[in-house]
Design an enzyme around this catalytic site. Structure first.
Site, short mmCIF file in Angstrom:
data_model
loop_
_atom_site.label_atom_id
_atom_site.label_comp_id
_atom_site.label_asym_id
_atom_site.label_seq_id
_atom_site.Cartn_x
_atom_site.Cartn_y
_atom_site.Cartn_z
N CYS A 1 15.73 -7.20 4.80
CA CYS A 1 14.87 -8.80 4.94
C CYS A 1 15.00 -8.65 3.06
O CYS A 1 14.82 -8.23 2.06
CB CYS A 1 13.65 -8.16 5.48
N GLY B 1 -0.52 0.63 -5.29
CA GLY B 1 -1.80 -0.43 -5.07
C GLY B 1 -3.10 0.80 -5.67
O GLY B 1 -2.97 2.10 -5.55
N ASN C 1 0.51 0.68 6.25
CA ASN C 1 1.01 0.11 4.89
C ASN C 1 2.13 -1.07 5.85
O ASN C 1 3.10 -0.45 6.75
CB ASN C 1 1.96 0.54 4.23
N GLY C 2 1.28 -2.29 5.25
CA GLY C 2 2.49 -3.57 5.72
C GLY C 2 1.68 -4.77 6.04
O GLY C 2 0.34 -4.91 5.20
N ASP D 1 14.29 -9.64 -16.75
CA ASP D 1 13.26 -8.97 -15.68
C ASP D 1 13.19 -8.66 -14.60
O ASP D 1 14.78 -9.00 -14.04
CB ASP D 1 11.51 -9.38 -16.13
N CYS E 1 11.33 -13.40 0.88
CA CYS E 1 11.27 -13.67 -0.12
C CYS E 1 12.22 -15.01 -0.86
O CYS E 1 12.51 -15.70 -1.21
CB CYS E 1 11.17 -13.05 -0.45
N CYS F 1 1.14 -1.75 0.06
CA CYS F 1 0.43 0.01 0.13
C CYS F 1 0.88 1.12 0.04
O CYS F 1 1.91 1.18 0.03
CB CYS F 1 -1.27 0.33 1.21
N CYS G 1 6.00 -13.65 1.06
CA CYS G 1 6.41 -12.90 1.94
C CYS G 1 4.93 -11.87 3.33
O CYS G 1 3.93 -11.76 2.46
CB CYS G 1 6.75 -11.26 1.32
N SER H 1 9.15 -1.97 -14.76
CA SER H 1 10.01 -2.93 -14.27
C SER H 1 11.50 -3.25 -14.05
O SER H 1 12.52 -2.88 -13.61
CB SER H 1 9.57 -2.84 -13.39
N TYR I 1 11.70 -4.21 -6.64
CA TYR I 1 10.30 -4.42 -7.85
C TYR I 1 9.46 -3.00 -7.63
O TYR I 1 9.20 -2.59 -8.23
CB TYR I 1 9.73 -5.55 -7.77
P1 AMP Z 1 4.58 -13.90 -13.01
O1 AMP Z 1 4.02 -13.82 -13.68
O2 AMP Z 1 3.61 -13.84 -11.71
O3 AMP Z 1 5.76 -14.53 -12.98
O4 AMP Z 1 5.33 -12.75 -12.34
C1 AMP Z 1 6.05 -12.08 -12.52
C2 AMP Z 1 6.05 -10.32 -12.65
O5 AMP Z 1 5.42 -9.88 -12.07
C3 AMP Z 1 7.78 -9.96 -13.08
O6 AMP Z 1 6.99 -8.60 -14.72
C4 AMP Z 1 7.31 -8.23 -11.99
O7 AMP Z 1 7.62 -7.88 -12.17
C5 AMP Z 1 6.41 -8.65 -11.84
N1 AMP Z 1 5.65 -8.56 -10.42
C6 AMP Z 1 7.07 -9.67 -8.72
N2 AMP Z 1 6.55 -8.98 -7.46
C7 AMP Z 1 5.64 -8.71 -7.83
C8 AMP Z 1 4.20 -8.25 -6.41
N3 AMP Z 1 4.63 -8.70 -5.08
N4 AMP Z 1 3.40 -7.57 -7.10
C9 AMP Z 1 3.16 -7.07 -8.43
N5 AMP Z 1 4.03 -7.58 -9.42
C10 AMP Z 1 5.13 -8.03 -9.37
#
Ligand code: AMP
Length: 470
Positions: free
Chosen positions: A442, A36, A111-112, A354, A445, A10, A391, A292, A251
């Site tokens: 931390c 968010g 947030n948290g 990525d 993850c 958040c 997480c 990202s 990220y």
């Molecule tokens: P996935 O398709 O499930 O492997 O998601 C990977 C993509 O989600 C990557 O391009 C990351 O930039 C993005 N990502 C990683 N962690 C998060 C997160 N906690 N919330 C939203 N997007 C994420």
């Protein structure tokens, strides 16, 4: 029994002592929208009472009508943007939470994620508390209302001493704004000044937008009280080893923000350089997964000497695909969001960068997309180590079973995403790139080493392996 629902990623923002407090909070939330997109809200204070406006959707939609600001008078305001997860996406769970109790009114943005929320909630319910929402944040409000201590600061610190987990909080009363960062400092929170007004925000990019001066970060375990008399700082908690979240760098935070003492863009670029030192690939072009992956891909290109191109173009009017709550939408989402530039990729050996692979859905789609655009080879490099553990401190990673790297080898992941090769940054490389001055980040993850042990099974979680092991 209503179960609590963790407040995941958040963004929070607040300003005190400004005639346009609600308007500036709207702008602050706008800058924090990446933290968010599901819902948002603002509570203002006119010195004698609090006023709220909240809604589901983006900041620009919920606050799209200027008339709304007439209902948010006063020179103090706090706001919240809330991340989407599947489940209770309902208006009663939108923040800031506002209550009236024996000592007046109070609003809070959080947030948290509180890890012992269910334990405290069960106890409070046994004593007769009635919960309105399924958010863990409400627990703090109940503790506060039932605390026997006299001053508000004491009531806040007293309540928070019972709470374990990650929290950045902003409280607003009729006469004060109070900011708190948990003793481990998991999530970022900074303090700024705009003329005679104090500003608090999850990230410094929100201060930049309203042209507030960045003063400093709120320290782990610090409570900052802001009133007409100025600012006061308290450290009521036992000092513990800080554990700021390294995934904010990887990220979550915006690249133009400074968090935990560092600019996010520069850290991400260094992650890319380090990735190039660890994974040299014979290739013709380096492309990022926008947005990202962009700084890391630039770092990779600089270090490796392979040309950087924007081989995938993003539609900026689509939110972060991962944020969509259902798998079906997520699948479709990658195509809605990204389109390859065929002329750049045709016949080329391509390195795609990525920041992370979570379930593997995005990478699999992207590899296919790049190959269909004519690439002769597609290599996927990730600017962080495998995300193998969920997480519990505020980043919405799925449970362990859904994390592809918790149950698959790198070769199996390569096969699944159909890439010619896959490489991850090493944990040591991550530490080195982020910097070794603060070695106590931390990294749970990536490592499974949780700074605060999870005290009981999460009753609302589908059991992942990790939760069973505990
Ligand atoms: P996935 O398709 O499930 O492997 O998601 C990977 C993509 O989600 C990557 O391009 C990351 O930039 C993005 N990502 C990683 N962690 C998060 C997160 N906690 N919330 C939203 N997007 C994420």
């Amino acid at each position: 029994m209503k179960l609590y629902r963790p407040e995941e990623e958040c963004g929070i923002f607040g300003i005190f002592n400004h005639p346009e407090a609600a308007n500036l909070t709207y702008l602050g939330l706008y800058a924090l929208q990446h933290r968010g997109q599901e819902a948002c809200g603002i509570v203002s204070s006119d010195g004698t009472s609090l006023h709220a406006h909240k809604g589901m959707g983006l900041v620009a939609d919920v606050f799209g009508n200027q008339e709304i600001f007439k209902q948010l008078p006063g020179d103090g305001a706090i706001g919240h943007v809330r991340y989407s997860t599947s489940g209770s996406s309902v208006i009663k769970n939108v923040q800031p939470i506002m209550i009236d109790y024996s000592r007046g009114s109070i609003a809070v943005s959080h947030n948290g994620n509180i890890v012992n929320a269910q334990i405290i909630k069960d106890e409070l319910e046994a004593w007769g508390s009635i919960f309105q929402t399924t958010m863990d944040t409400e627990i703090i409000v109940h503790l506060l209302a039932t605390s026997k201590t006299s001053s508000l600061i004491e009531r806040i610190s007293d309540s928070l001493k019972r709470v374990k987990g990650a929290y950045c909080l902003l409280f607003l009363t009729e006469t004060r704004m109070i900011a708190v960062r948990d003793p481990q400092g998991y999530r970022p929170l900074c303090l700024g000044k705009l003329g005679n007004s104090f500003v608090v925000a999850s990230e410094s990019c929100a201060l930049d937008l309203i042209e507030a001066e960045f003063i400093r970060e709120i320290e782990p375990g610090e409570i900052v009280e802001i009133s007409k008399n100025g600012m006061a700082s308290y450290f009521p908690f036992k000092k513990v080893e800080p554990a700021p979240c390294i995934f904010e760098f990887v990220y979550f935070a915006r690249p133009d923000s400074t968090i935990f003492g560092k600019n996010v863009y520069l850290v991400r670029k260094e992650l890319g350089r380090q990735l190039a030192r660890e994974h040299r690939v014979e290739a013709d072009v380096v492309i990022p997964v926008p947005d990202s992956g962009v700084p890391a891909a630039m770092g990779y290109a600089e270090e490796s000497g392979i040309p950087f191109e924007l081989g995938l173009i993003r539609n900026h009017y689509v939110g972060r695909t991962f944020i969509e709550p259902q798998q079906a939408i997520r699948h479709f989402g990658v195509k809605i969001k990204l389109n390859p530039v065929r002329e750049l990729l045709k016949g080329k050996r391509v390195v795609v960068i990525d920041d992370s692979i979570v379930r593997g859905t995005t990478s699999r789609k992207i590899v296919k997309m790049v190959r269909n655009a004519g690439a002769s080879e597609v290599h996927v490099l990730i600017s962080s180590p495998p995300t193998s553990y969920p997480c519990y401190y505020g980043i919405d990673t799925p449970n362990r079973k859904e994390l592809i790297s918790s149950s698959h080898t790198i070769e199996e992941i390569r096969k699944y995403i159909t890439a010619d090769s896959v490489g991850y940054l090493s944990p040591e490389g991550l530490t080195q790139a982020v910097g070794t001055e603060n070695t106590s980040y931390c990294r749970a993850c990536f490592t499974g080493d949780y700074p605060i042990k999870f005290p009981q099974l999460r009753p609302d979680s589908q059991l992942g392996l990790f939760e069973k092991e505990l």
